[in-house]
Design an enzyme around this catalytic site. Structure first.
Site, PDB file in Angstrom:
ATOM      1  N   GLY A  78      10.329  -0.281  -6.278  1.00 17.09           N
ATOM      2  CA  GLY A  78       9.910  -0.377  -4.875  1.00 17.09           C
ATOM      3  C   GLY A  78      11.046  -0.823  -3.970  1.00 17.09           C
ATOM      4  N   ARG A 142      10.882   5.404  -9.949  1.00 15.14           N
ATOM      5  CA  ARG A 142      10.333   4.526 -10.989  1.00 15.14           C
ATOM      6  C   ARG A 142      10.457   5.086 -12.403  1.00 15.14           C
ATOM      7  NH1 ARG A 142       7.966   0.066  -8.982  1.00 15.14           N
ATOM      8  NH2 ARG A 142       7.013   0.127  -6.917  1.00 15.14           N
ATOM      9  N   ASP A 173      11.100  -5.137 -14.714  1.00 14.39           N
ATOM     10  CA  ASP A 173      11.067  -4.015 -15.659  1.00 14.39           C
ATOM     11  C   ASP A 173      12.405  -3.276 -15.688  1.00 14.39           C
ATOM     12  OD1 ASP A 173       8.418  -4.353 -16.495  1.00 14.39           O
ATOM     13  OD2 ASP A 173       7.648  -3.276 -14.751  1.00 14.39           O
ATOM     14  N   THR A 200      13.196  -7.426  -5.694  1.00 16.05           N
ATOM     15  CA  THR A 200      11.761  -7.158  -5.526  1.00 16.05           C
ATOM     16  C   THR A 200      11.206  -8.069  -4.446  1.00 16.05           C
ATOM     17  OG1 THR A 200       9.549  -7.066  -6.464  1.00 16.05           O
ATOM     18  CG2 THR A 200      10.994  -8.660  -7.502  1.00 16.05           C
ATOM     19  N   ASP A 202       8.307  -8.892  -4.357  1.00 17.26           N
ATOM     20  CA  ASP A 202       7.225  -9.665  -4.976  1.00 17.26           C
ATOM     21  C   ASP A 202       7.627 -11.109  -5.291  1.00 17.26           C
ATOM     22  OD1 ASP A 202       6.081  -7.206  -4.881  1.00 17.26           O
ATOM     23  OD2 ASP A 202       6.032  -6.864  -7.049  1.00 17.26           O
ATOM     24  N   LYS A 239     -14.066 -13.664  17.515  1.00 23.27           N
ATOM     25  CA  LYS A 239     -15.241 -12.908  17.060  1.00 23.27           C
ATOM     26  C   LYS A 239     -15.082 -12.184  15.719  1.00 23.27           C
ATOM     27  CE  LYS A 239     -14.138  -8.830  19.838  1.00 23.27           C
ATOM     28  NZ  LYS A 239     -14.571  -7.873  20.821  1.00 23.27           N
ATOM     29  N   TYR A 240     -13.903 -12.251  15.112  1.00 20.24           N
ATOM     30  CA  TYR A 240     -13.729 -11.524  13.841  1.00 20.24           C
ATOM     31  C   TYR A 240     -13.240 -12.441  12.725  1.00 20.24           C
ATOM     32  CZ  TYR A 240     -13.690  -7.196  16.609  1.00 20.24           C
ATOM     33  OH  TYR A 240     -14.002  -6.168  17.448  1.00 20.24           O
ATOM     34  N   GLU A 422       4.813  -2.070   5.232  1.00 18.61           N
ATOM     35  CA  GLU A 422       5.391  -2.431   6.539  1.00 18.61           C
ATOM     36  C   GLU A 422       6.633  -3.315   6.401  1.00 18.61           C
ATOM     37  OE1 GLU A 422       2.349  -2.718   5.536  1.00 18.61           O
ATOM     38  OE2 GLU A 422       0.957  -1.958   7.030  1.00 18.61           O
TER      39      GLU A 422
HETATM   40  P1  FBP Z   1       8.898  -3.528  -7.534  1.00 13.29           P
HETATM   41  O1  FBP Z   1       8.388  -4.434  -8.608  1.00 13.29           O
HETATM   42  O2  FBP Z   1       9.406  -2.247  -8.041  1.00 13.29           O
HETATM   43  O3  FBP Z   1       9.885  -4.225  -6.643  1.00 13.29           O
HETATM   44  O4  FBP Z   1       7.623  -3.150  -6.640  1.00 13.29           O
HETATM   45  C1  FBP Z   1       7.236  -3.775  -5.498  1.00 13.29           C
HETATM   46  C2  FBP Z   1       5.931  -3.221  -4.959  1.00 13.29           C
HETATM   47  O5  FBP Z   1       6.056  -3.192  -3.557  1.00 13.29           O
HETATM   48  C3  FBP Z   1       4.690  -4.019  -5.373  1.00 13.29           C
HETATM   49  O6  FBP Z   1       4.499  -5.138  -4.539  1.00 13.29           O
HETATM   50  C4  FBP Z   1       3.605  -3.007  -5.231  1.00 13.29           C
HETATM   51  O7  FBP Z   1       2.483  -3.324  -6.022  1.00 13.29           O
HETATM   52  C5  FBP Z   1       4.278  -1.740  -5.705  1.00 13.29           C
HETATM   53  O8  FBP Z   1       5.655  -1.896  -5.432  1.00 13.29           O
HETATM   54  C6  FBP Z   1       3.774  -0.497  -5.025  1.00 13.29           C
HETATM   55  O9  FBP Z   1       4.275   0.607  -5.684  1.00 13.29           O
HETATM   56  P2  FBP Z   1       4.682   1.984  -4.996  1.00 13.29           P
HETATM   57  O10 FBP Z   1       5.960   1.736  -4.261  1.00 13.29           O
HETATM   58  O11 FBP Z   1       4.899   2.887  -6.144  1.00 13.29           O
HETATM   59  O12 FBP Z   1       3.575   2.358  -4.085  1.00 13.29           O
END
Ligand code: FBP
Length: 551
Positions: A78, A142, A173, A200, A202, A239-240, A422
């Protein structure tokens, strides 16, 4: 290509390098290392790259004569803000070693190496991409590099281009695969070094030697800006209830960082849900109780943050996924032959009684997603599961029951959001711009040092970049054995939110106030120009983890 005013101004930004990299370096080796777990097995699997020492660079008096280096680079997985700066730092680093060095980018991820798709990255190309977001300079993918055939195919093009080092920019990975490739090339005497770079959004590729992965800082700042805006809207309209799912795959680091930045009413942390052995119903109940408590104060609005991996952490669902992974790996062909409309029944009849019951209890869409569409690394594609809608609907139903019992008199209207894509290609924050450039430059120094199977590392990240410590960490040091696709495999241990860690404890201390009180903070957009306290702040996760404030 037409450029925006910010793009033009940002191109002139000069990332700050650690002082030590500002001139020739020498290597200081630490003690031999051991893997994070399963030492005997990992040692057996990596006889040539196990136990290597950590490396720290120090200033050297004079530069050693170095011959030109031909280096290949791959962006894997990603997108994460700062990838282009890793590549520009690598480019500048190998040119500083010898101005005749050359850099080749393999296109669209690891598949580019196997299929021999590449382009040479020259100074004019690199200059177009400095300090920009995205991975579009060479694209990403990937494809999982794991077979001998792929490694040998890759070696053909590396030999043809006389490339002696490959830099793989990826998550846990991809860096695991970098370690396997490094071991293989070393074992066959291929003469190709492999260096990893921790990427990443994440934030789950970190440990006591890698302080953070790049991209986390920028992505969480982008999400926090938008969450802050929603909170202000919410506090204006009153309201939300906004249910906001945040990317981050398994770990909840992104949700936690955004919670620390924005102080929403509720933030779910998957790791806590698992530790407390909560069911989906209990999670829903907790949210509904907060909605009722706020309604009692006349506050029929609020903000809930949901980590995208939540569903995988609900213990019963986790057990189900583990069995599904094994089942689908063992009976892949049989499952592929089942008609789509018969797949649900096939799965239920092949699962154990307990897991079949869990599978049946889930909404059909969620259940289907758990059984289909693994990514090439075997991960459930959690970004495709609409947890934010699932939870808000379940909360709505619970409130309806409570209303019938006379226990809830409020109004409930929900809005849904998912923030992920985003933030992945935003222009890197100053932190990520500096961090990434330094990681790329350090990778070049590791190549010059002749090592393989290392990850580029910068440490002391809550200090100013000039004081960062540059070096290399043997990738095998971060590995242990885990079950993947039904088999035990060596992998880099994923970092989840630590429930006794400083960022989570800070959140726990504050969250009751945030729930009923309305304590929103509004971080605003990333600032690239201006005073250091608004432009250069690292993430709060890093600040609390390192227990010191930079400013
Ligand atoms: P990486 O582990 O490859 O950095 O992925 C990050 C990520 O944005 C995750 O947060 C998300 O679940 C996934 O990629 C989404 O995958 P894709 O880019 O294939 O839609």
């Amino acid at each position: 290509m037409k450029k925006s005013a910010l793009q033009i101004a940002r191109a002139a930004y000069r990332p700050q390098l650690p002082n030590v990299l500002d001139g020739p370096v020498k290597v200081k080796e630490g003690e031999p290392t051991v893997s994070a777990g399963d030492q005997e097995e990992i040692k057996k699997l990596f006889p040539n790259t196990y136990g290597l020492p950590e490396i720290v660079f120090e200033k050297a008096g004079t530069a050693a004569q170095s011959k030109p280096l031909n280096v290949g680079v791959i962006l894997s997985g990603g997108q994460a803000p700062g990838g282009h700066n890793v590549i520009s730092g690598l480019f500048d680093g190998i040119k500083a070693i010898n101005k005749n060095s050359r850099l080749y980018g393999f296109l669209m991820g690891p598949g580019g190496l196997v299929d021999h798709n590449y382009k040479e990255l020259t100074a004019d190309i690199i200059d177009e991409y400095r300090n920009t977001g995205g991975f579009d300079i060479i694209g990403s993918g990937r494809t999982k590099l794991e077979t001998k055939e792929q490694f040998d195919k890759g070696l053909e093009i590396l030999r043809e281009l006389e490339i002696s080092a490959l830099v793989i920019i990826g998550g846990d990975d991809s860096n695991t695969n970098a370690a396997i490739l490094a071991e293989y090339y070393k074992a066959i005497g291929a003469g190709v070094q492999v260096i990893g770079v921790p990427k990443t959004i994440d934030g789950d590729l970190k440990n006591n030697v890698i302080e953070t992965s790049f991209g986390f800082d920028t992505a969480t700042k982008v999400y926090s800006e938008v969450i802050g805006n929603i909170q202000r809207d919410c506090n204006s309209a009153k309201k939300y209830w906004h249910f906001i799912k945040l990317m981050g795959r398994s770990a909840s680091h992104i949700a936690l960082e955004c919670a620390l930045q924005c102080q929403p009413n509720i933030c779910i942390i998957s790791e806590e849900v698992e530790a407390k052995d909560l069911t989906l119903d209990q999670v829903v109940d907790d949210i509904a109780q907060a909605v009722v408590a706020r309604a009692d104060q006349g506050l029929n609005y609020g903000v809930v943050l949901i980590p995208e991996g939540l569903i995988e952490f609900i213990p019963a669902v986790k057990r189900l996924i583990a069995e599904l992974n094994d089942l689908l790996a063992a009976k892949a062909e049989e499952f592929a032959a089942v008609e789509p409309e018969a797949q649900r029944a096939w799965i239920i009849s092949n699962l154990s009684k307990e897991n079949a019951a869990t599978y049946e209890s889930l909404p059909a869409g969620v259940a289907r997603q758990l059984s289909l569409d693994r990514d090439p690394h075997g991960n459930v594609q959690v970004s495709l599961i609409e947890t934010e809608k699932l939870l808000s609907e379940m909360v709505g139903k619970r409130l309806a029951t409570l209303a019938q019992e006379g226990k809830y008199k409020g109004k409930y209207a929900a809005m849904h959001h998912f923030f992920g894509y985003e933030g992945r290609c935003a222009d890197p924050s100053n932190f990520d711009a500096n961090y990434c450039y330094g990681l790329g430059y350090t990778a070049a120094m590791l190549i010059a040092a002749g090592v393989t199977g290392y990850m580029s590392s910068l440490r002391n990240l809550t200090f100013a970049p000039v004081n960062w410590v540059a070096g290399g960490i043997p990738i095998t040091m971060m590995m242990n054995m885990e079950r993947r696709h039904g088999h035990m495999k060596p992998v880099i241990r994923k970092a989840l939110v630590e429930l006794d860690g400083a960022p989570f404890l800070k959140f726990v201390k504050e969250r009751e106030n945030w729930k009923i009180g309305t304590c929103y903070t509004y971080p605003g957009p990333i600032q690239y120009f201006g005073p250091a306290e608004v432009c250069d702040q690292p993430s709060l996760t890093l600040v609390y983890e390192q227990k010191r404030r930079k400013y």
